[in-house]
Scaffold this active site. Structure first.
Site, mmCIF file in Angstrom:
data_model
loop_
_atom_site.group_PDB
_atom_site.id
_atom_site.type_symbol
_atom_site.label_atom_id
_atom_site.label_comp_id
_atom_site.label_asym_id
_atom_site.label_seq_id
_atom_site.Cartn_x
_atom_site.Cartn_y
_atom_site.Cartn_z
ATOM 1 N N HIS A 296 -3.759 -5.397 0.331
ATOM 2 C CA HIS A 296 -2.879 -5.674 1.486
ATOM 3 C C HIS A 296 -2.979 -7.110 1.683
ATOM 4 C CE1 HIS A 296 -2.559 -1.710 4.061
ATOM 5 N NE2 HIS A 296 -3.622 -1.413 3.076
ATOM 6 N N GLU B 265 -1.566 -9.217 3.491
ATOM 7 C CA GLU B 265 -1.447 -9.994 4.743
ATOM 8 C C GLU B 265 -2.927 -10.375 5.421
ATOM 9 O OE1 GLU B 265 -1.510 -5.358 5.386
ATOM 10 O OE2 GLU B 265 -0.529 -6.859 4.083
ATOM 11 N N CYS C 188 0.791 -1.272 0.038
ATOM 12 C CA CYS C 188 0.162 -0.022 0.080
ATOM 13 C C CYS C 188 0.840 1.196 0.014
ATOM 14 C CB CYS C 188 -0.945 -0.055 1.206
ATOM 15 S SG CYS C 188 -2.410 1.117 0.962
#
Length: 556
Positions: A502, A504, A373
């Site tokens: 993102h 994750e 990001c």
């Protein structure tokens, strides 16, 4: 069995979207775009499920819901009160959401885990305690289990049980009677301590579970199994062995073997991988919880021990060199000696010059780099300045009046309202023609497109794409319309990747996020082997569902 989960947060915020990461920790984003408490990320990672924004209940959501009903006249002129209207709304919410399928079988869950955050006795938690007390009676016998979590401190070598005794006394007086007591502690509880807690809290010795500190959090399920938690749950819910289909039993056994293989042996990984995380919220590590977990998942998959080095991005900037040379040189030493450099997401200008400097160092010195990001955006700005000669390149977020805004505010985003107005949730990223060389695409099993979760207001300015690509920066992934830059990668570099999304948020213990896995593998020097293993296994990009079972009733 099918397992769902709900987190109750007693704060008045409608969601976690506007909360400062340094105060509340990470804001976790779900596939439907919900900005929720970070605990829902733990639920998804552990249970391999996909939750919705409604799986996070806040006081703000409940009161907003009830007030909207009152304004519509749904209560037919009655006086609206905490009891029964608020408590009824809480119970109805839990019962409704607990039936929503959360795994890839699309079947209704058998069990719903409800976590009530806060502390016993908090004023803000009282309506929820009352609602759950009523729900216990409504659910009926063998359909509700209350696990009370309490801390058992050790003072001068003695394990103290009084805090647990008082907490259980308070929660019992409110009507929410514990069936199990989970005792958090630094070291194993002595037998006398367990017996004392059982005696004074009116439970059997077997109903006291010691959840001591473990080398890694991933070993806690093994600890719970060793203490007989599974038989206790089976007995409490009257779950017979033949109630679960044989296929599910085999699937569960396979997952459990994989889990223990990855986690129990982790202590024996002697070779470590050193990763420098260059961020701006490092005072509270929970600000980057999903990032940490993704790195841990990837390190376990690479059979390495993760050594995460926290670097304050501001300490890499010239201003720190003037004000505090020791911090400046220490930060640069940590970046320069790390095996890989990671710049995660964030908001605002503070520390971004330090992030750009770290990205440049990784690029120049062929050190694996992952920008997520904001981490991707600063890498693009730095490349524009250094390689394209756009010396004043910046982001509209940093300077709205600048001439060379390489990063711009997305045109459709609301600039006046902060809550829930970003580009949020699961969205496709399409790999572009000619990207077959991409290391990241290979990790995604050479898929034509991937689905990942987003949370951002700014994007790479389309007007600068041609100049950047001519200078060697390749945007290998774009949105479905080909207008938004989603993935940037350098071709002649061991691993230099930036992603606007993102990744994750979709990382799982047994299925690590591909960008993070590639980054850790490159940092550990085993990227080619890991990529080959993924391709040979036929593993697709990260998915959310594993478990499935026939509906056998609802348990809370």
């Amino acid at each position: 069995m099918h397992v769902s989960s709900i987190k109750i947060d007693p704060y008045l915020n409608v969601d976690a979207g506007t909360m400062n990461p340094k105060e509340h920790g990470e804001v976790f984003v779900l596939s439907d775009g919900g900005e929720v408490d970070l605990d829902l990320g733990n639920y998804e990672r552990y249970l391999n499920i996909t939750l919705t924004r409604e799986n996070n209940i806040t006081t703000g959501k409940i009161y907003q819901h009830v007030i909207e009903k009152e304004r519509r006249g749904d209560y037919l002129g009655k006086t609206v009160q905490v009891v029964p209207h608020i408590t009824d709304a809480i119970q109805a919410w839990i019962e409704r959401v607990s039936k929503i399928p959360v795994d890839d079988t699309n079947e209704e869950p058998d069990v719903c885990i409800v976590e009530l955050g806060g502390t016993v006795g908090d004023i803000e938690s009282m309506p929820f305690v009352e609602a759950l007390t009523q729900l216990r009676h409504r659910a009926g016998k063998n359909n509700f289990l209350n696990i009370h979590v309490s801390y058992v401190p050790t003072i001068n070598g003695e394990q103290k049980t009084k805090p647990t005794q008082h907490a259980v006394k308070s929660v019992r007086s409110a009507g929410l009677i514990p069936d199990l007591i989970a005792c958090r502690c630094e070291r194993p509880l002595e037998r006398s301590t367990i017996e004392k807690i059982a005696h004074h809290c009116q439970v059997e010795v077997e109903q006291v579970v010691a959840v001591r500190d473990m080398p890694t959090i991933y070993q806690v399920p093994v600890l719970l199994e060793e203490q007989g938690l599974i038989p206790l749950l089976r007995e409490a819910f009257k779950i017979q062995g033949d109630a679960i289909p044989a296929a599910m039993v085999r699937k569960g056994a396979k997952i459990w073997r994989q889990w223990k293989s990855l986690t129990v042996t982790q202590d024996h990984y002697y070779e470590q991988v050193n990763v420098a995380l260059v961020g701006k919220y490092i005072e509270l590590h929970d600000s980057y919880l999903s990032v940490i977990k993704s790195l841990e998942h990837s390190a376990m998959r690479c059979r390495r021990k993760l050594n995460l080095i926290w670097v304050d991005a501001e300490h890499l900037e010239p201003a720190t060199r003037q004000s505090d040379p020791a911090k400046f040189h220490k930060a640069w030493h940590e970046v320069c000696t790390a095996s890989g450099v990671l710049v995660p997401g964030g908001f605002g200008q503070r520390g971004t010059e330090g992030m750009m400097a770290a990205a440049k160092w990784a690029r120049d010195n062929r050190t694996p780099y992952l920008g997520v990001c904001l981490g991707m955006q600063v890498a693009v700005i730095e490349y524009a300045r250094t390689m394209c000669g756009i010396t004043d390149a910046t982001s509209e977020e940093f300077n709205a009046k600048a001439n060379d805004k390489v990063i711009v505010f997305m045109p459709e985003i609301d600039k006046a309202t902060l809550g829930g107005t970003m580009r949020l949730g699961l969205r496709p990223t399409v790999f572009q023609a000619g990207s077959e060389w991409s290391r990241l695409r290979a990790l995604y099993n050479n898929a034509p497109e991937v689905l990942e979760r987003h949370r951002h207001r700014y994007e790479v300015n389309p007007e600068y794409i041609e100049r950047l690509e001519q200078a060697g920066l390749t945007f290998i992934g774009k949105d479905e319309e080909g207008k938004r830059m989603e993935i940037v990668e350098l071709k002649d570099h061991p691993y230099f990747v930036g992603v606007q999304y993102h990744p994750e948020y979709l990382s799982r213990v047994l299925d690590p996020s591909r960008p993070y896995l590639g980054f850790v593998a490159a940092s550990a020097g085993c990227l080619e082997q890991v990529t080959a293993d993924l391709l040979s296994d036929g593993i697709d990009s990260p998915v959310n569902g594993v478990n499935g079972a026939a509906d056998k009733g609802k348990h809370f």
